[in-house]
Design a protein around this motif. Sequence first.
Motif, PDB file in Angstrom:
ATOM      1  N   ARG A 304       0.827  -1.214   0.000  1.00  0.00           N
ATOM      2  CA  ARG A 304       0.000   0.000   0.000  1.00  0.00           C
ATOM      3  C   ARG A 304       0.856   1.258   0.000  1.00  0.00           C
ATOM      4  O   ARG A 304       0.560   2.222  -0.698  1.00  0.00           O
ATOM      5  CB  ARG A 304      -0.905   0.031   1.230  1.00  0.00           C
ATOM      6  N   PRO A 398     -17.629   0.214  -5.454  1.00  0.00           N
ATOM      7  CA  PRO A 398     -16.390   0.851  -5.034  1.00  0.00           C
ATOM      8  C   PRO A 398     -15.186  -0.022  -5.401  1.00  0.00           C
ATOM      9  O   PRO A 398     -15.256  -1.245  -5.318  1.00  0.00           O
ATOM     10  CB  PRO A 398     -16.524   0.936  -3.514  1.00  0.00           C
ATOM     11  N   PRO A 400     -11.011  -0.142  -4.600  1.00  0.00           N
ATOM     12  CA  PRO A 400     -10.007   0.527  -3.750  1.00  0.00           C
ATOM     13  C   PRO A 400      -8.890   1.161  -4.553  1.00  0.00           C
ATOM     14  O   PRO A 400      -8.530   0.662  -5.633  1.00  0.00           O
ATOM     15  CB  PRO A 400      -9.480  -0.614  -2.883  1.00  0.00           C
ATOM     16  N   GLY A 401      -8.337   2.229  -4.023  1.00  0.00           N
ATOM     17  CA  GLY A 401      -7.214   2.914  -4.669  1.00  0.00           C
ATOM     18  C   GLY A 401      -6.084   1.965  -5.077  1.00  0.00           C
ATOM     19  O   GLY A 401      -5.603   2.023  -6.209  1.00  0.00           O
ATOM     20  N   PRO A 402      -5.655   1.061  -4.172  1.00  0.00           N
ATOM     21  CA  PRO A 402      -4.557   0.158  -4.543  1.00  0.00           C
ATOM     22  C   PRO A 402      -4.966  -0.937  -5.521  1.00  0.00           C
ATOM     23  O   PRO A 402      -4.155  -1.786  -5.883  1.00  0.00           O
ATOM     24  CB  PRO A 402      -4.133  -0.456  -3.206  1.00  0.00           C
ATOM     25  N   TRP A 441     -23.030  -4.661  -2.407  1.00  0.00           N
ATOM     26  CA  TRP A 441     -22.129  -3.507  -2.227  1.00  0.00           C
ATOM     27  C   TRP A 441     -20.878  -3.708  -3.089  1.00  0.00           C
ATOM     28  O   TRP A 441     -20.449  -2.808  -3.792  1.00  0.00           O
ATOM     29  CB  TRP A 441     -21.754  -3.409  -0.745  1.00  0.00           C
ATOM     30  N   GLN A 442     -20.305  -4.911  -3.002  1.00  0.00           N
ATOM     31  CA  GLN A 442     -19.143  -5.254  -3.835  1.00  0.00           C
ATOM     32  C   GLN A 442     -19.174  -6.731  -4.167  1.00  0.00           C
ATOM     33  O   GLN A 442     -19.692  -7.543  -3.385  1.00  0.00           O
ATOM     34  CB  GLN A 442     -17.834  -4.927  -3.106  1.00  0.00           C
ATOM     35  N   ALA A 476     -19.972   0.047   4.178  1.00  0.00           N
ATOM     36  CA  ALA A 476     -18.675  -0.652   4.250  1.00  0.00           C
ATOM     37  C   ALA A 476     -18.096  -0.724   5.672  1.00  0.00           C
ATOM     38  O   ALA A 476     -17.055  -1.338   5.876  1.00  0.00           O
ATOM     39  CB  ALA A 476     -17.640  -0.048   3.293  1.00  0.00           C
ATOM     40  N   LYS A 513     -18.148  -8.873   7.842  1.00  0.00           N
ATOM     41  CA  LYS A 513     -17.273  -7.864   8.452  1.00  0.00           C
ATOM     42  C   LYS A 513     -18.013  -7.211   9.603  1.00  0.00           C
ATOM     43  O   LYS A 513     -19.066  -6.630   9.338  1.00  0.00           O
ATOM     44  CB  LYS A 513     -16.884  -6.820   7.413  1.00  0.00           C
ATOM     45  N   THR A 517     -12.500  -8.345   6.860  1.00  0.00           N
ATOM     46  CA  THR A 517     -12.674  -7.060   6.186  1.00  0.00           C
ATOM     47  C   THR A 517     -13.215  -7.405   4.803  1.00  0.00           C
ATOM     48  O   THR A 517     -13.248  -8.570   4.423  1.00  0.00           O
ATOM     49  CB  THR A 517     -11.339  -6.291   6.051  1.00  0.00           C
ATOM     50  N   ILE A 518     -13.642  -6.399   4.066  1.00  0.00           N
ATOM     51  CA  ILE A 518     -14.199  -6.681   2.740  1.00  0.00           C
ATOM     52  C   ILE A 518     -13.070  -7.120   1.810  1.00  0.00           C
ATOM     53  O   ILE A 518     -13.145  -8.171   1.175  1.00  0.00           O
ATOM     54  CB  ILE A 518     -14.947  -5.447   2.188  1.00  0.00           C
ATOM     55  N   GLU A 519     -12.025  -6.319   1.754  1.00  0.00           N
ATOM     56  CA  GLU A 519     -10.861  -6.694   0.951  1.00  0.00           C
ATOM     57  C   GLU A 519     -10.038  -7.715   1.739  1.00  0.00           C
ATOM     58  O   GLU A 519     -10.172  -7.819   2.955  1.00  0.00           O
ATOM     59  CB  GLU A 519     -10.002  -5.455   0.649  1.00  0.00           C
TER      60      GLU A 519
HETATM   61  P1  XMP Z   1     -12.257  -3.095   4.109  1.00  0.00           P
HETATM   62  O1  XMP Z   1     -11.422  -4.073   3.362  1.00  0.00           O
HETATM   63  O2  XMP Z   1     -11.464  -2.263   5.075  1.00  0.00           O
HETATM   64  O3  XMP Z   1     -12.809  -2.075   3.020  1.00  0.00           O
HETATM   65  O4  XMP Z   1     -13.446  -3.735   4.765  1.00  0.00           O
HETATM   66  C1  XMP Z   1     -13.865  -1.190   3.240  1.00  0.00           C
HETATM   67  C2  XMP Z   1     -14.165  -0.462   1.945  1.00  0.00           C
HETATM   68  O5  XMP Z   1     -13.069   0.388   1.590  1.00  0.00           O
HETATM   69  C3  XMP Z   1     -12.522   0.027   0.344  1.00  0.00           C
HETATM   70  N1  XMP Z   1     -11.071   0.152   0.475  1.00  0.00           N
HETATM   71  C4  XMP Z   1     -10.338   1.163  -0.029  1.00  0.00           C
HETATM   72  N2  XMP Z   1     -10.689   2.227  -0.779  1.00  0.00           N
HETATM   73  N3  XMP Z   1      -8.436   2.933  -0.843  1.00  0.00           N
HETATM   74  C5  XMP Z   1      -9.729   3.089  -1.197  1.00  0.00           C
HETATM   75  O6  XMP Z   1     -10.023   4.054  -1.914  1.00  0.00           O
HETATM   76  C6  XMP Z   1      -7.998   1.893  -0.090  1.00  0.00           C
HETATM   77  O7  XMP Z   1      -6.818   1.772   0.200  1.00  0.00           O
HETATM   78  C7  XMP Z   1      -9.010   0.964   0.332  1.00  0.00           C
HETATM   79  N4  XMP Z   1      -8.972  -0.184   1.080  1.00  0.00           N
HETATM   80  C8  XMP Z   1     -10.240  -0.648   1.152  1.00  0.00           C
HETATM   81  C9  XMP Z   1     -12.985  -1.394   0.105  1.00  0.00           C
HETATM   82  O8  XMP Z   1     -13.049  -1.703  -1.292  1.00  0.00           O
HETATM   83  C10 XMP Z   1     -14.345  -1.394   0.760  1.00  0.00           C
HETATM   84  O9  XMP Z   1     -15.348  -0.828  -0.068  1.00  0.00           O
END
Ligand code: XMP
Length: 521
Positions: A304, A398, A400-402, A441-442, A476, A513, A517-519
């Motif tokens: 990240r 959504p 994620p940025g990475p 959601w995803q 989320a 979650k 976590t989602i990711e």
């Molecule tokens: P987690 O995995 O924390 O994700 O349950 C919650 C939501 O956030 C998104 N996500 C990100 N979005 N940059 C982003 O813009 C990130 O680094 C990032 N990490 C997680 C994830 O897709 C989910 O919707």
Amino acid sequence: METRNHKGVLIVDFGTQYCQLIARRVREQGIFSRITVPGKALEALEEGNYGAIILSGGPQSVYEEGAPSLDREILDKGLPILGICYGMQWTVQALGGVVAPAAAKAAREYGHAELRLSEAPGPLFDGVESPTRVWMSHGDHVESLPSGFAVSGSTDTCEIAAAYHQANRIYLLQFHPEVSHSLDGQVILRNFLFGAAGLHADWTPGSIVEETVAELREQIGEEGEVILGLSGGVDSSVAAVLIQKAIGRRLHCIFVDNGLLRHGEREGVEKLFARNFDMDLHVVDARERFLGELAGVTDPEQKRKIIGRVFVEVFEKAKQKLPKARFLGQGTLYPDVIESVAAHGGATSVIKSHHNVGGLPEEMEMELVEPLRTLFKDEVRAIGRSLGLPPEVIDRQPFPGPGLAVRILGEITEERCEILRQADHIFTSEVEAEGLHKGLWQYFAVLLPVRSVGVMGDARTYEFPIVLRAVESQDAMTADWAFLPQELLRRVSNRIINEVPQVNRVTLDITSKPPGTIEWE
Ligand code: XMP
């Protein structure tokens, strides 16, 4: 940006978990709302154009030392006030009434309660039949009201569950009208907003667009140029279209292909914007750069960090070619800028740090342009629709940025990115073909960096497993794993194994979650 032409509602956050919900309930009625912390309420009233005040609930007891409090002056402003739970108790205490803890455990109320209305419950209960089911969550209660107040209703354990002062337009509710478990909550809120406070529903997508565009023109001026990192997601896309509407080709969008995008993502965004908007879009191909820096790295946090850093570097390089751009556009949303009372921190307040594009360093000295900073996600979607953005952008899940880097566990290679892209595309397109994506959601695929033995035809295989992840969620913060039809799962599994040679096993993630976590990283 302030309310300007819209008379709105100022919501004072005493630390409730429902504050954003209150703000959204007000906005759903077409009325602007803004959240502030107790210590800044008077200042906010001076700055904005408010026609009513809502005092929220909170976790503390008003009579405790250090409990959050407001300047009493707020009650003398002549504005209609709705006090909810702690907001009710604070008002009662401030005006000379008595708030006391529940004498016995039985007198605490949490959950549903029947509210029986008094003979003259006041204007907030117009059209509400007695009894009505309300949602309660309190240990303290109002023991005696200040003078001039009348009781609107009671529950079995709470004598004064709602009260009002007609002449001063102060309305107090021990229950939570913002929570959908309060059956007539919407009616009560509407009665407050339109009846008691006489507000008008003028916070509409059309008026928001018009006003935002005018404000952007004022901020950016006749000559100013803006750079905006476009991801193709709903926030950056709506921000881009709004800024473009304001300044046309003085907006320069930068789309970074970092090699961690989904199937067809770059081409899709390019085509979409070329087709729909006359936009100056620079696509930067930084695939080699990102994948080169990520080579051999397996630690999630390190991955990240590298992505964040390289993103900034690529962005700065692109910016060198646009020396006149003094402004940086961002799709920051209202929840990112709301100041919230720390859950158990009394009157101390915390300000959530703002997102910014990949963590841009301060020395860039660009001025931020954030056209969505007063808006919630659902409002951004409504505005996007009114601006003619197609459903593929508005309803995009959504990402994620990475990117795929948090969905490829362990080392990231070009080959692994391609495997995941193919598997993910099969899964997402099958979900979409069934029309199931609207309730999710995803939904995406994850690649695990291990191999397992399988058999295909008569041959032994030794390949990667793919994990399917589909979740339902509101925001989320929490998420439930989604139940997908067996037929769909069977088809997706068959297709992935047949069409992606490096995969010989498909599994389903059935973790909610929390604790997951989602990711995956
Ligand atoms: P987690 O995995 O924390 O994700 O349950 C919650 C939501 O956030 C998104 N996500 C990100 N979005 N940059 C982003 O813009 C990130 O680094 C990032 N990490 C997680 C994830 O897709 C989910 O919707």
